[in-house]
Design an enzyme around this catalytic site. Structure first.
Site, PDB file in Angstrom:
ATOM      1  CB  ALA A 114      -0.135  -5.488   4.837  1.00 44.94           C
ATOM      2  CB  VAL A 115      -4.713  -8.408   2.326  1.00 42.60           C
ATOM      3  CG1 VAL A 115      -5.311  -8.158   3.718  1.00 42.60           C
ATOM      4  CG2 VAL A 115      -5.340  -7.505   1.295  1.00 42.60           C
TER       5      VAL A 115
ATOM      6  CG  ASP B 150      -2.274   3.905   1.288  1.00 40.32           C
ATOM      7  OD1 ASP B 150      -3.409   3.807   1.795  1.00 40.32           O
ATOM      8  OD2 ASP B 150      -2.070   4.126   0.080  1.00 40.32           O
TER       9      ASP B 150
ATOM     10  CD  GLU C  70      -7.501   9.785  -2.080  1.00 35.49           C
ATOM     11  OE1 GLU C  70      -6.480   9.483  -1.426  1.00 35.49           O
ATOM     12  OE2 GLU C  70      -7.474  10.021  -3.312  1.00 35.49           O
TER      13      GLU C  70
HETATM   14  N1  UDP Z   1      -4.027  -2.951  -0.083  1.00 34.92           N
HETATM   15  C1  UDP Z   1      -3.600  -4.218   0.291  1.00 34.92           C
HETATM   16  N2  UDP Z   1      -3.560  -5.228  -0.646  1.00 34.92           N
HETATM   17  C2  UDP Z   1      -3.923  -5.022  -1.951  1.00 34.92           C
HETATM   18  C3  UDP Z   1      -4.341  -3.724  -2.321  1.00 34.92           C
HETATM   19  C4  UDP Z   1      -4.371  -2.705  -1.367  1.00 34.92           C
HETATM   20  O1  UDP Z   1      -3.256  -4.457   1.448  1.00 34.92           O
HETATM   21  O2  UDP Z   1      -3.850  -5.972  -2.747  1.00 34.92           O
HETATM   22  C5  UDP Z   1      -4.128  -1.896   0.962  1.00 34.92           C
HETATM   23  C6  UDP Z   1      -2.752  -1.353   1.365  1.00 34.92           C
HETATM   24  O3  UDP Z   1      -2.803  -0.914   2.701  1.00 34.92           O
HETATM   25  C7  UDP Z   1      -2.610  -0.181   0.415  1.00 34.92           C
HETATM   26  C8  UDP Z   1      -4.019   0.374   0.435  1.00 34.92           C
HETATM   27  O4  UDP Z   1      -4.857  -0.782   0.463  1.00 34.92           O
HETATM   28  O5  UDP Z   1      -1.627   0.731   0.849  1.00 34.92           O
HETATM   29  C9  UDP Z   1      -4.388   1.291  -0.733  1.00 34.92           C
HETATM   30  O6  UDP Z   1      -4.020   0.717  -1.976  1.00 34.92           O
HETATM   31  P1  UDP Z   1      -2.810   1.322  -2.846  1.00 34.92           P
HETATM   32  O7  UDP Z   1      -1.693   1.675  -1.941  1.00 34.92           O
HETATM   33  O8  UDP Z   1      -2.527   0.362  -3.954  1.00 34.92           O
HETATM   34  O9  UDP Z   1      -3.448   2.646  -3.442  1.00 34.92           O
HETATM   35  P2  UDP Z   1      -2.600   3.870  -4.065  1.00 34.92           P
HETATM   36  O10 UDP Z   1      -1.774   4.450  -2.964  1.00 34.92           O
HETATM   37  O11 UDP Z   1      -1.750   3.322  -5.171  1.00 34.92           O
HETATM   38  O12 UDP Z   1      -3.682   4.812  -4.529  1.00 34.92           O
HETATM   39 MN    MN Z   2      -0.709   3.518  -1.421  1.00 30.58          MN
END
Ligand code: UDP
Ligand code: MN
Length: 294
Positions: free
Chosen positions: A64-65, A153, A245
């Site tokens: 979590a950043v 996530d 992914e």
């Molecule tokens: N993440 C984060 N900060 C950010 C972007 C992503 O910590 O600014 C981490 C977070 O754990 C997030 C994961 O990377 O759940 C994957 O990104 P995201 O959930 O946005 O992808 P999506 O589920 O929308 O494909």
């Molecule tokens: Mn996500």
């Protein structure tokens, strides 16, 4: 179990009537072609499994950043309610601002490690960085601390029981947006230049990298493969279509998971075919992408 199988068959029939071109072997089944169980509610007896997994130590890794710190508290609070209740659980939460993370009180036998990590500029790099963190974590620290590691996530909440039925050597979740999709329409990387490339006609399921797990050793192998692929692509100035992914799916194409989780384990209330997924154990939090990623 029989009732459950009948219900699945009925659901399949309903679907076939509605959409005659749907893949016959839709991922509503309870067994993969390599004989790994697909975990749906009603396919297992938790009493038996709790005996088998008694005393196991479970890690939960999350990143979590930047603005995603806002998701951490609800994530952890919901995990306290639903994730591996009664087991020894250690959270490994990586963040770029530990001071900004609100205090949380944990149940007995549960520990939170808040760990510092630098935040990348691009959200794609942040998301991919998880593989690099995992390579190190599963090599240095985790072999002494946990038996199984689950990776998630952070923009998610646990919404129903998630227990030892998800544990195994290598476990991945079917992407809830693709569980009825024909093989050639799965969202693999189709660029032959990328390390994540999977040709048309190949592949099993499209897995979502928002919830997976396994033994520390298996997650070390998986993350090493994904990290190497990401680095190789970067050298060529390319990036796989769905970042880590895509590499994750490539790895699982070669290394079949020993257990597959149904979309009960990653659901999003915006998705169609929700009538087929009765339990919503782990739910995506709706977010404004432009807001949280900048
Ligand atoms: N993440 C984060 N900060 C950010 C972007 C992503 O910590 O600014 C981490 C977070 O754990 C997030 C994961 O990377 O759940 C994957 O990104 P995201 O959930 O946005 O992808 P999506 O589920 O929308 O494909
Ligand atoms: Mn996500």
């Amino acid at each position: 179990l029989n009732e459950h199988l009948m219900e699945i068959k009925q659901n399949e029939r309903k679907l076939l009537l509605r959409r005659p071109n749907i893949r016959r072997k839709a991922a509503l089944e309870v067994l993969t072609p390599w004989l790994a169980p697909i975990i749906w509610d009603g396919t297992y007896d938790l009493r038996i499994l709790n005996n088998q997994f008694k005393g196991k130590r479970i890690g939960l890794f999350v990143l979590a950043v930047k603005k995603y710190i806002r998701f951490l508290l609800p994530f952890l609070e919901s995990a306290e309610q639903h994730f591996m209740v009664g087991y020894s659980v250690t959270y490994y939460a990586f963040t770029d601002n530990t001071a900004a993370v609100p205090k949380i009180s944990l149940g007995a036998g549960r520990t939170l490690n808040l760990l510092e990590v630098e935040a990348d500029k691009r959200w794609q790099d942040i998301s991919m960085k998880r593989m690099q963190i995992l390579v190190n974590l599963t090599h240095d620290r985790l072999p002494k601390e946990v038996d199984y590691l689950v990776c998630a996530d952070v923009d998610m909440v646990f919404n129903d029981h998630v227990g030892v039925e998800i544990l195994g050597d290598l476990v991945a979740t079917i992407h809830p947006g693709f569980f009825l999709t024909q093989r050639n329409e799965l969202s693999y990387d189709r660029n032959p230049e990328s390390a994540a490339y999977i040709p048309y006609g190949e592949g099993d399921f499209y897995y979502m990298a928002a919830f997976y797990g396994g033994t520390v050793e298996e997650i070390n192998k998986l993350s090493t493969f994904c990290h190497k692929g990401i680095v190789a692509d970067k050298k060529k100035n390319i990036e796989a279509v769905w970042q880590e992914e895509s590499h994750f799916n490539k790895y699982l194409f070669f290394n079949k998971p020993t257990k597959v989780l149904s979309p009960e384990y990653i659901w999003d209330t915006n998705l169609p075919n929700g009538d087929l997924v009765k339990k919503r154990r782990f739910l995506a939090v709706h977010k404004n992408h432009i807001d949280v990623r900048n």
